[in-house]
Design a protein around this motif. Structure first.
Motif, PDB file in Angstrom:
ATOM      1  N   ASP A 176     -22.477  -2.772  49.574  1.00 15.74           N
ATOM      2  CA  ASP A 176     -23.327  -2.181  50.983  1.00 15.74           C
ATOM      3  C   ASP A 176     -21.951  -1.563  51.615  1.00 15.74           C
ATOM      4  N   ASN A 177     -21.893  -0.324  52.024  1.00 16.53           N
ATOM      5  CA  ASN A 177     -20.421  -0.570  52.640  1.00 16.53           C
ATOM      6  C   ASN A 177     -19.445  -0.098  51.741  1.00 16.53           C
ATOM      7  N   SER A 178     -19.324   0.047  51.156  1.00 16.90           N
ATOM      8  CA  SER A 178     -17.772   0.127  50.093  1.00 16.90           C
ATOM      9  C   SER A 178     -17.499   1.497  50.028  1.00 16.90           C
ATOM     10  N   PHE A 179     -17.420   2.123  50.746  1.00 16.38           N
ATOM     11  CA  PHE A 179     -16.670   3.733  51.052  1.00 16.38           C
ATOM     12  C   PHE A 179     -17.464   4.069  52.783  1.00 16.38           C
ATOM     13  N   ASP A 180     -15.901   5.086  53.376  1.00 11.67           N
ATOM     14  CA  ASP A 180     -15.941   5.265  54.300  1.00 11.67           C
ATOM     15  C   ASP A 180     -17.143   6.819  54.186  1.00 11.67           C
ATOM     16  N   TYR A 181     -16.869   7.694  52.614  1.00  9.93           N
ATOM     17  CA  TYR A 181     -17.609   8.253  53.251  1.00  9.93           C
ATOM     18  C   TYR A 181     -18.077   8.707  51.411  1.00  9.93           C
ATOM     19  N   VAL A 182     -19.146   9.833  51.039  1.00  3.65           N
ATOM     20  CA  VAL A 182     -20.117   9.052  50.406  1.00  3.65           C
ATOM     21  C   VAL A 182     -19.936  11.224  50.804  1.00  3.65           C
ATOM     22  N   VAL A 183     -19.726  11.927  49.376  1.00  2.00           N
ATOM     23  CA  VAL A 183     -19.903  12.990  49.327  1.00  2.00           C
ATOM     24  C   VAL A 183     -20.552  13.549  48.022  1.00  2.00           C
ATOM     25  N   MET A 184     -21.512  14.478  48.679  1.00  2.00           N
ATOM     26  CA  MET A 184     -22.517  15.048  47.439  1.00  2.00           C
ATOM     27  C   MET A 184     -22.438  16.621  47.871  1.00  2.00           C
ATOM     28  N   SER A 185     -21.851  17.759  47.207  1.00  3.27           N
ATOM     29  CA  SER A 185     -21.607  19.094  47.049  1.00  3.27           C
ATOM     30  C   SER A 185     -22.594  20.027  46.661  1.00  3.27           C
ATOM     31  N   GLN A 186     -23.325  20.830  46.630  1.00  4.46           N
ATOM     32  CA  GLN A 186     -24.299  21.463  45.378  1.00  4.46           C
ATOM     33  C   GLN A 186     -24.488  21.123  44.897  1.00  4.46           C
ATOM     34  N   THR A 187     -25.264  19.399  44.298  1.00  2.00           N
ATOM     35  CA  THR A 187     -26.017  18.794  43.702  1.00  2.00           C
ATOM     36  C   THR A 187     -27.057  18.422  44.593  1.00  2.00           C
ATOM     37  N   LEU A 188     -27.448  17.603  45.549  1.00  2.00           N
ATOM     38  CA  LEU A 188     -28.576  17.221  46.342  1.00  2.00           C
ATOM     39  C   LEU A 188     -29.881  18.298  45.367  1.00  2.00           C
ATOM     40  N   GLN A 189     -30.565  19.088  45.729  1.00  2.00           N
ATOM     41  CA  GLN A 189     -31.121  19.634  44.713  1.00  2.00           C
ATOM     42  C   GLN A 189     -31.673  19.773  43.317  1.00  2.00           C
ATOM     43  N   ALA A 190     -30.679  18.924  42.525  1.00  2.00           N
ATOM     44  CA  ALA A 190     -30.895  18.908  41.326  1.00  2.00           C
ATOM     45  C   ALA A 190     -30.960  17.406  40.797  1.00  2.00           C
ATOM     46  N   THR A 191     -31.274  17.258  42.319  1.00  2.00           N
ATOM     47  CA  THR A 191     -31.604  15.451  41.686  1.00  2.00           C
ATOM     48  C   THR A 191     -33.483  15.514  41.689  1.00  2.00           C
ATOM     49  N   VAL A 192     -33.988  14.375  41.098  1.00  2.00           N
ATOM     50  CA  VAL A 192     -34.921  13.598  40.743  1.00  2.00           C
ATOM     51  C   VAL A 192     -35.697  13.704  42.248  1.00  2.00           C
ATOM     52  N   HIS A 193     -34.611  12.258  43.204  1.00  2.00           N
ATOM     53  CA  HIS A 193     -35.643  12.068  44.278  1.00  2.00           C
ATOM     54  C   HIS A 193     -34.403  11.772  45.174  1.00  2.00           C
ATOM     55  N   PRO A 194     -34.247  12.981  45.386  1.00  2.00           N
ATOM     56  CA  PRO A 194     -32.903  13.585  46.681  1.00  2.00           C
ATOM     57  C   PRO A 194     -33.266  12.392  47.796  1.00  2.00           C
ATOM     58  N   ASP A 195     -33.939  11.978  48.433  1.00  2.00           N
ATOM     59  CA  ASP A 195     -34.225  10.948  49.531  1.00  2.00           C
ATOM     60  C   ASP A 195     -34.251   9.966  48.986  1.00  2.00           C
ATOM     61  N   LYS A 196     -33.900   9.575  47.820  1.00  2.00           N
ATOM     62  CA  LYS A 196     -33.447   7.790  47.949  1.00  2.00           C
ATOM     63  C   LYS A 196     -31.780   8.174  47.453  1.00  2.00           C
ATOM     64  N   LEU A 197     -31.505   8.749  47.024  1.00  2.00           N
ATOM     65  CA  LEU A 197     -30.029   9.136  46.847  1.00  2.00           C
ATOM     66  C   LEU A 197     -29.995   9.238  48.164  1.00  2.00           C
ATOM     67  N   ILE A 198     -30.339   9.980  49.322  1.00  2.00           N
ATOM     68  CA  ILE A 198     -30.011  10.270  49.995  1.00  2.00           C
ATOM     69  C   ILE A 198     -29.627   8.441  51.799  1.00  2.00           C
ATOM     70  N   GLU A 199     -30.707   7.725  50.961  1.00  2.00           N
ATOM     71  CA  GLU A 199     -30.685   6.925  51.297  1.00  2.00           C
ATOM     72  C   GLU A 199     -29.573   5.618  50.681  1.00  2.00           C
ATOM     73  N   GLU A 200     -29.318   5.762  49.655  1.00  2.00           N
ATOM     74  CA  GLU A 200     -28.154   5.205  48.592  1.00  2.00           C
ATOM     75  C   GLU A 200     -26.796   5.277  49.221  1.00  2.00           C
ATOM     76  N   MET A 201     -26.604   6.848  49.715  1.00  2.00           N
ATOM     77  CA  MET A 201     -25.478   7.346  50.051  1.00  2.00           C
ATOM     78  C   MET A 201     -24.870   6.091  51.358  1.00  2.00           C
ATOM     79  N   LEU A 202     -26.145   5.973  52.389  1.00  2.00           N
ATOM     80  CA  LEU A 202     -25.958   5.690  53.548  1.00  2.00           C
ATOM     81  C   LEU A 202     -26.010   4.105  53.479  1.00  2.00           C
ATOM     82  N   ARG A 203     -26.477   3.444  52.456  1.00  2.00           N
ATOM     83  CA  ARG A 203     -26.506   1.948  51.697  1.00  2.00           C
ATOM     84  C   ARG A 203     -24.869   1.581  51.148  1.00  2.00           C
ATOM     85  N   VAL A 204     -23.979   2.875  50.645  1.00  2.00           N
ATOM     86  CA  VAL A 204     -22.913   2.447  50.158  1.00  2.00           C
ATOM     87  C   VAL A 204     -21.902   2.756  50.806  1.00  2.00           C
TER      88      VAL A 204
END
Length: 200
Positions: free
Chosen positions: A75-103
């Protein structure tokens, strides 16, 4: 560096820690390291892109984003987590967004807007799945499995308690928001860029 990555770079403060999901050839990480004194790690699956990143002395982990981030980051390992032009190609984009805000303290995503008027015209009048400059693949060979619109993303943020800090809408050439894009982003923007955090 792609124009959308240049916009992202403007949102990132100097001397920050960055995690770039699906970092490609590492252009954003290299720019942030060389010009913003940022410390970054990239996750990438393509071996050619990984070789390019390594040749530029970037920190890279070979990983499939669909497997999540739990194996690598606390948790809270980074100041920013970036994902450019990749969200729509993931299996569970909602879960990945949650993970982005976890780390990370903040997340930044960019994605093609499925509701752009050209796509609407092709689907509504032509009766086939849109093929545009921002969505260049046909339905049978596209890597995109969860296309969304500007409105879809903002509804998800509201439902998940996510605060949108900044948003920008651009056309395929990444020209900044015109008046029409600012007033009607869901209709006239081809690519959406968002910076967000967990609501307090």
């Amino acid at each position: 560096m792609r124009a959308d990555l240049a916009i992202i770079a403007e949102w990132i403060k100097a001397d920050s820690s960055i995690l770039d999901l699906g970092c490609g050839d590492g252009a954003l990480l290299k720019h942030l390291r060389d010009n913003h004194q940022a410390r970054g790690i990239g996750l990438e699956i393509d071996e050619c892109n990984i070789e390019t990143c390594l040749s530029n002395n970037l920190n890279i982990i070979q990983s499939d984003l669909n497997n999540g981030l739990h194996d690598y980051f606390s948790d809270n390992s980074f100041d920013y987590v970036v994902m450019s032009q990749t969200l729509q190609a993931t299996v569970h984009p909602d879960k990945l967004i949650e993970e982005m805000l976890r780390v990370g303290k903040q997340g930044i995503v960019t994605f093609p807007n499925m509701a752009h008027w050209k796509g609407r015209m092709q689907l509504g009048l032509g009766g086939y799945m849109p093929v545009t400059k921002s969505l260049p693949h046909r339905w049978y060979n596209t890597p995109n499995i969860h296309l969304c619109t500007v409105k879809d993303f903002e509804v998800l943020c509201r439902e998940r308690g996510i605060t949108i800090l900044e948003r920008t809408f651009v056309d395929y050439t990444h020209s900044r928001s015109s008046l029409l894009m600012k007033v009607f982003p869901n209709l006239f923007s081809e690519i959406a860029l968002y910076r967000f955090c967990r609501s307090s």
